[in-house]
Design a protein around this motif. Structure first.
Motif, PDB file in Angstrom:
ATOM      1  N   ALA A 181       0.847  -1.400  -0.018  1.00 56.50           N
ATOM      2  CA  ALA A 181      -0.235   0.710   0.142  1.00 56.50           C
ATOM      3  C   ALA A 181       0.884   0.959   0.241  1.00 56.50           C
ATOM      4  O   ALA A 181       1.484   1.010   0.975  1.00 56.50           O
ATOM      5  N   GLY A 182       0.142   2.679  -1.146  1.00 55.47           N
ATOM      6  CA  GLY A 182       1.647   3.798  -0.882  1.00 55.47           C
ATOM      7  C   GLY A 182       0.214   4.310  -0.311  1.00 55.47           C
ATOM      8  O   GLY A 182      -0.982   4.698  -0.327  1.00 55.47           O
ATOM      9  N   ILE A 183       1.282   5.235   0.703  1.00 57.15           N
ATOM     10  CA  ILE A 183       0.315   5.883   1.756  1.00 57.15           C
ATOM     11  C   ILE A 183       0.496   7.599   1.719  1.00 57.15           C
ATOM     12  O   ILE A 183       1.706   7.491   1.499  1.00 57.15           O
ATOM     13  N   ASP A 184       0.180   8.157   1.737  1.00 50.87           N
ATOM     14  CA  ASP A 184       0.225   9.630   1.456  1.00 50.87           C
ATOM     15  C   ASP A 184       0.912   9.931   3.067  1.00 50.87           C
ATOM     16  O   ASP A 184      -0.125   9.667   4.476  1.00 50.87           O
ATOM     17  N   VAL A 185       2.212  10.213   3.407  1.00 51.44           N
ATOM     18  CA  VAL A 185       2.847   9.844   4.299  1.00 51.44           C
ATOM     19  C   VAL A 185       2.885  11.761   5.562  1.00 51.44           C
ATOM     20  O   VAL A 185       3.125  11.592   6.229  1.00 51.44           O
ATOM     21  N   SER A 186       2.099  12.601   4.449  1.00 52.72           N
ATOM     22  CA  SER A 186       2.025  13.726   5.101  1.00 52.72           C
ATOM     23  C   SER A 186       0.376  13.526   5.844  1.00 52.72           C
ATOM     24  O   SER A 186       0.017  14.186   6.595  1.00 52.72           O
ATOM     25  N   ASN A 187       0.109  12.607   6.134  1.00 50.83           N
ATOM     26  CA  ASN A 187      -1.897  12.591   6.830  1.00 50.83           C
ATOM     27  C   ASN A 187      -1.857  10.891   6.889  1.00 50.83           C
ATOM     28  O   ASN A 187      -2.379  10.078   6.071  1.00 50.83           O
ATOM     29  N   GLN A 188      -1.276  10.392   8.200  1.00 46.39           N
ATOM     30  CA  GLN A 188      -1.622   9.262   8.623  1.00 46.39           C
ATOM     31  C   GLN A 188      -2.471   8.986   9.076  1.00 46.39           C
ATOM     32  O   GLN A 188      -2.690   7.547   9.425  1.00 46.39           O
ATOM     33  N   GLY A 201      10.412   0.532  15.544  1.00 45.11           N
ATOM     34  CA  GLY A 201      10.721   1.126  15.012  1.00 45.11           C
ATOM     35  C   GLY A 201      10.448   2.547  14.931  1.00 45.11           C
ATOM     36  O   GLY A 201       9.560   2.588  16.722  1.00 45.11           O
ATOM     37  N   LYS A 202       9.703   3.057  13.919  1.00 49.37           N
ATOM     38  CA  LYS A 202       9.009   4.241  13.533  1.00 49.37           C
ATOM     39  C   LYS A 202       7.935   3.872  12.277  1.00 49.37           C
ATOM     40  O   LYS A 202       8.333   3.345  11.870  1.00 49.37           O
ATOM     41  N   THR A 203       6.856   4.946  12.655  1.00 50.40           N
ATOM     42  CA  THR A 203       6.733   5.258  11.037  1.00 50.40           C
ATOM     43  C   THR A 203       7.687   6.508  10.426  1.00 50.40           C
ATOM     44  O   THR A 203       8.704   7.315  10.726  1.00 50.40           O
ATOM     45  N   PHE A 204       6.384   6.820   9.205  1.00 53.16           N
ATOM     46  CA  PHE A 204       6.662   7.406   8.045  1.00 53.16           C
ATOM     47  C   PHE A 204       7.305   9.097   8.575  1.00 53.16           C
ATOM     48  O   PHE A 204       6.252   9.581   9.606  1.00 53.16           O
ATOM     49  N   THR A 205       7.699   9.955   8.485  1.00 54.14           N
ATOM     50  CA  THR A 205       8.337  11.522   8.304  1.00 54.14           C
ATOM     51  C   THR A 205       7.383  12.205   7.448  1.00 54.14           C
ATOM     52  O   THR A 205       7.813  11.478   6.192  1.00 54.14           O
ATOM     53  N   SER A 206       7.079  13.086   7.182  1.00 54.62           N
ATOM     54  CA  SER A 206       6.253  14.315   6.699  1.00 54.62           C
ATOM     55  C   SER A 206       8.347  14.922   5.451  1.00 54.62           C
ATOM     56  O   SER A 206       7.474  14.734   4.334  1.00 54.62           O
TER      57      SER A 206
END
Length: 486
Positions: A181-188, A201-206
């Motif tokens: 799944a490709g997600i919009d990292v600016s609005n998770q 770990g960690k999630t995506f950053t903007s």
């Protein structure tokens, strides 16, 4: 005077007061239990829908897959180099979009601008079918057989050679299909990743809008033995695992999450998305927002939680239907019966107090004062019944929560549509669109609204019983008391 007389009369008629209170208590307890179980059913269904939808998502916008054109192949194709004379390892990835026809990314902005929409984000869902293995080239061998044949003057012998045959060789391939799944990292907060929590770990950053990083689901990481910092390739692109995601309520249908731009590159779908996740400004106006989107953006399919609820089946759906229909009607019937019994018992008790009320009227009590006395006694009985009913209802709800009976919910067509792998001599299966089953533990939460409803029912029951008894008491005359003296 009113309080003293009320206390004395209730003390004299403890058994009658207790019977009336218990009748009301049973009806109120049943109402509390049914409402609490229904609330638990609603919570369970919400968990099921959130596992499909994503926390905070009110609806999704998609577009139906176009019918394949004539002569086109519906399955993936794999091309391998099999010219080597020795055994060699081959690997090929087939990446295709799934979940419907791709939409232009510009539609996300258009959907977000619709009236009643709080926010909207796009996501691109891919299915990756990876084929790994090796070919071994066979060797041609010929066999020679000798035979004696008489021919011509002097005779002679001749030898014959058989047809050459290929021996050995073959192919051995493993097929692995998984979803990306490709997600919009600016609005998770919206989208596929919203159903999971990062547990390692960690999630995506903007800033990682186009970085080659990935978050993988817990089950997929366990299967592939991935950890934070592990690397893997998709169609030759190397990704680094930065986080492990654990689903909130069910096993996620997505194995790998990557930034949207990377998914668009992998799927050769530049500026495309397959699903738009929408959050409404008012949860009570979802149907209105759905109609607005369908009207202003033609060719799309808008799906709400109410639409998804119709696809949920199993014991959860059956129990919910029973609680909504049979349970509520049963509680209403029992409550009405309890009110009638309380009214009849109160009226019967008044008829046995002819001498008492007749004497009071002879002493100068007006009819309204006699009526108030009877209503006051009934109100106390109703409040006692309400207190007992609330206690019984809370006990029943607590018992259901402690036992936590398991209910199953079957979700129709929740998987991703993968294709079939097509290598030489056939192909391996991709992930198919199948129904998945969830197991939900039922609870019975009791809200303040339910408690307030119980108190209201207790007061209502007391008023109904008091109204009937008071009406009968107000019609008595002092002469009735004299006639009752034997």
């Amino acid at each position: 005077m009113f309080g003293i007389y009320l206390k004395r009369e209730l003390g004299r008629r403890k058994k009658a007061a207790l019977v009336i209170a218990l009748g009301l208590a049973l009806g109120i307890a049943l109402v509390i239990t049914v409402n609490s179980v229904s609330a638990g059913m609603t919570q369970a269904q919400d968990k099921v829908l959130k596992s499909l939808y994503g926390l905070g998502t009110d609806m999704t916008v998609t577009k139906a897959q176009a019918a394949p054109t004539s002569g086109s192949s519906g399955g993936p194709r794999f091309n391998f180099d099999a010219k080597s004379s020795s055994s060699s390892t081959q690997s090929s990835d087939r990446v295709n979009t799934q979940g419907g026809q791709a939409l232009a990314s510009s539609l996300v902005t258009k959907v977000a601008a619709q009236k009643g929409v709080s926010s909207a984000v796009g996501a691109l869902t891919l299915n990756v079918t990876k084929v790994d293995g090796s070919f071994t080239q066979g060797k041609a061998q010929s066999s020679t057989s000798g035979s004696s044949q008489q021919g011509g003057p002097g005779g002679g012998n001749s030898g014959s050679t058989g047809q050459p045959q290929v021996q050995g060789g073959g192919a051995s391939f493993d097929v692995n299909s998984y979803s990306v799944a490709g997600i919009d990292v600016s609005n998770q907060d919206l989208g596929p990743l919203a159903t999971s929590k990062i547990t390692s770990g960690k999630t995506f950053t903007s800033a990682q809008t186009n970085s080659k990083v990935a978050v993988v689901s817990k089950s997929y990481a366990k299967e592939k033995k991935y950890k934070v910092g592990s690397t893997f390739k998709i169609s030759g692109t190397k990704f680094t695992v930065i986080g492990i995601a654990t689903p909130d309520s069910s096993e996620s249908t997505t194995d790998v999450f990557v930034p949207l731009k990377q998914a668009q590159t992998l799927g050769d779908s530049k500026n495309k998305v397959t699903t738009i996740y929408v959050k409404a400004t008012d949860s009570q106006q979802i149907s209105t927002v759905k109609s607005t989107i369908q009207k202003n953006i033609s060719g799309t399919t808008v799906t709400t939680s109410a639409d998804l609820a119709s696809t949920v089946s199993g014991s959860l759906s059956t129990a919910s239907d029973l609680a909504t229909s049979v349970g509520k009607w049963l509680s209403v019937a029992v409550l009405v019966a309890a009110f009638l019994v309380a009214a009849l018992l109160t009226s019967s008790a008044v008829s046995r107090r002819v001498r008492e009320f007749g004497t009071l009227k002879a002493l100068g009590w007006p009819s309204r004062k006699v009526t108030r006395q009877v209503v006051g006694e009934s109100m106390v009985n109703g409040l006692i019944g309400g207190a007992l009913g609330i206690a019984l209802g809370l006990a029943a709800a607590y018992t259901v929560t402690v036992i936590s009976p398991k209910l199953t919910a079957q979700l129709g067509s929740t998987g991703g549509g993968g294709g079939a792998g097509g290598g030489p001599g056939g192909g391996g299966p991709g992930r198919q669109s199948t129904a998945s089953t969830m197991e939900i533990a039922l609870s019975a939460p009791v809200s303040l609204t339910t408690i307030a409803l119980a108190v209201g029912l207790a007061v209502t029951g007391g008023l109904i019983a008091g109204a009937m008894g008071g009406w009968r008491a107000s019609r008595m005359r002092p002469a009735d008391a004299l006639r009752s003296v034997s």
